[in-house]
Design a protein around this motif. Sequence first.
Motif, PDB file in Angstrom:
ATOM      1  N   LEU A  12       0.846  -1.191   0.000  1.00 27.58           N
ATOM      2  CA  LEU A  12       0.000   0.000   0.000  1.00 27.58           C
ATOM      3  C   LEU A  12       0.881   1.239   0.000  1.00 27.58           C
ATOM      4  O   LEU A  12       1.691   1.416   0.911  1.00 27.58           O
ATOM      5  N   ASN A  13       0.750   2.052  -1.010  1.00 27.31           N
ATOM      6  CA  ASN A  13       1.351   3.377  -1.009  1.00 27.31           C
ATOM      7  C   ASN A  13       0.231   4.298  -0.573  1.00 27.31           C
ATOM      8  O   ASN A  13      -0.708   4.548  -1.325  1.00 27.31           O
ATOM      9  N   PHE A  14       0.329   4.765   0.649  1.00 28.32           N
ATOM     10  CA  PHE A  14      -0.796   5.349   1.358  1.00 28.32           C
ATOM     11  C   PHE A  14      -0.569   6.820   1.642  1.00 28.32           C
ATOM     12  O   PHE A  14       0.431   7.185   2.259  1.00 28.32           O
ATOM     13  N   SER A  15      -1.516   7.657   1.199  1.00 33.12           N
ATOM     14  CA  SER A  15      -1.474   9.093   1.478  1.00 33.12           C
ATOM     15  C   SER A  15      -2.816   9.509   2.049  1.00 33.12           C
ATOM     16  O   SER A  15      -3.821   9.513   1.339  1.00 33.12           O
ATOM     17  N   ASP A  16      -2.824   9.831   3.334  1.00 31.74           N
ATOM     18  CA  ASP A  16      -4.034  10.335   3.976  1.00 31.74           C
ATOM     19  C   ASP A  16      -3.800  11.813   4.250  1.00 31.74           C
ATOM     20  O   ASP A  16      -3.189  12.188   5.252  1.00 31.74           O
ATOM     21  N   MET A  17      -4.254  12.633   3.333  1.00 29.60           N
ATOM     22  CA  MET A  17      -4.001  14.067   3.434  1.00 29.60           C
ATOM     23  C   MET A  17      -4.799  14.706   4.562  1.00 29.60           C
ATOM     24  O   MET A  17      -4.404  15.742   5.086  1.00 29.60           O
ATOM     25  N   ASP A  18      -5.906  14.083   4.945  1.00 26.13           N
ATOM     26  CA  ASP A  18      -6.715  14.619   6.040  1.00 26.13           C
ATOM     27  C   ASP A  18      -6.013  14.496   7.387  1.00 26.13           C
ATOM     28  O   ASP A  18      -6.199  15.321   8.274  1.00 26.13           O
ATOM     29  N   ARG A  19      -5.196  13.449   7.561  1.00 25.20           N
ATOM     30  CA  ARG A  19      -4.502  13.211   8.835  1.00 25.20           C
ATOM     31  C   ARG A  19      -2.987  13.391   8.716  1.00 25.20           C
ATOM     32  O   ARG A  19      -2.267  13.114   9.671  1.00 25.20           O
ATOM     33  N   TYR A  51      -6.036   3.710   9.869  1.00 28.99           N
ATOM     34  CA  TYR A  51      -4.623   3.374  10.025  1.00 28.99           C
ATOM     35  C   TYR A  51      -4.004   4.046  11.239  1.00 28.99           C
ATOM     36  O   TYR A  51      -4.196   5.226  11.517  1.00 28.99           O
ATOM     37  N   HIS A  52      -3.236   3.257  11.948  1.00 28.79           N
ATOM     38  CA  HIS A  52      -2.403   3.683  13.062  1.00 28.79           C
ATOM     39  C   HIS A  52      -1.235   2.705  13.101  1.00 28.79           C
ATOM     40  O   HIS A  52      -1.379   1.555  12.705  1.00 28.79           O
ATOM     41  N   GLU A  53      -0.086   3.146  13.585  1.00 29.35           N
ATOM     42  CA  GLU A  53       1.092   2.269  13.616  1.00 29.35           C
ATOM     43  C   GLU A  53       0.842   0.965  14.349  1.00 29.35           C
ATOM     44  O   GLU A  53       1.415  -0.064  14.014  1.00 29.35           O
ATOM     45  N   LEU A  69      -9.856  -6.128  12.696  1.00 30.06           N
ATOM     46  CA  LEU A  69      -8.651  -5.333  12.961  1.00 30.06           C
ATOM     47  C   LEU A  69      -8.755  -4.773  14.364  1.00 30.06           C
ATOM     48  O   LEU A  69      -9.855  -4.548  14.864  1.00 30.06           O
ATOM     49  N   TRP A  70      -7.588  -4.506  14.965  1.00 29.88           N
ATOM     50  CA  TRP A  70      -7.601  -3.849  16.253  1.00 29.88           C
ATOM     51  C   TRP A  70      -6.303  -3.122  16.504  1.00 29.88           C
ATOM     52  O   TRP A  70      -5.257  -3.429  15.947  1.00 29.88           O
ATOM     53  N   GLU A  71      -6.427  -2.125  17.356  1.00 30.97           N
ATOM     54  CA  GLU A  71      -5.263  -1.375  17.820  1.00 30.97           C
ATOM     55  C   GLU A  71      -5.187  -1.596  19.322  1.00 30.97           C
ATOM     56  O   GLU A  71      -6.157  -1.368  20.035  1.00 30.97           O
TER      57      GLU A  71
END
Length: 179
Positions: A12-19, A51-53, A69-71
């Motif tokens: 995934l090449n991921f760009s979340d411009m909002d965050r 998404y979060h690390e 999924l979970w964090e």
Amino acid sequence: MALQATPYKIELNFSDMDRNVYETLRFTVARHPSETEERLAARLIAYVLFYHEQLAFGRGLSDVDEPALWEKSLDGRVLHWIEVGQPTSERMTWCSRRTERFSLVVYGSLRVWQGKELDPVRQLKNLNVVAVSPEALEELARDMPRSLNWAVMISDGELFITDEQGQHEVPLEWLVGER
């Protein structure tokens, strides 16, 4: 003989411009034998939306005590529980009690489900529900290769995914809460 999970290699090449999140992510995800490609695509959409690390794939269909999924925090507390599909109101209540934040990515025909299952739990304080367009999800999942390369962009709440088949706008509708 039991059917085996199917592994998918994901880039995934991921760009979340909002965050302001910009990542290149590489991982392998298993598709349960009873899981459709649409549900796998919905899990990947959930992954990028929230998404979060520390976000990780749970056993989901293989273990009812785990989410899609979970964090988790470093001390093992569940901070964010994410489900995919159309769970019952009882399941949503059960999940929301086990976490600080509960999110749900739904897809498919939602008219009956919303009235029967979602309406009774709208008052849950930690609930977020987003609906993914079934047409866009079907298009993403059609002939999904086992080695998946997505360029994902989120801007002004809009989700765009580019893959081997072209660019897809994935309409999202927030039914409860927000991202």
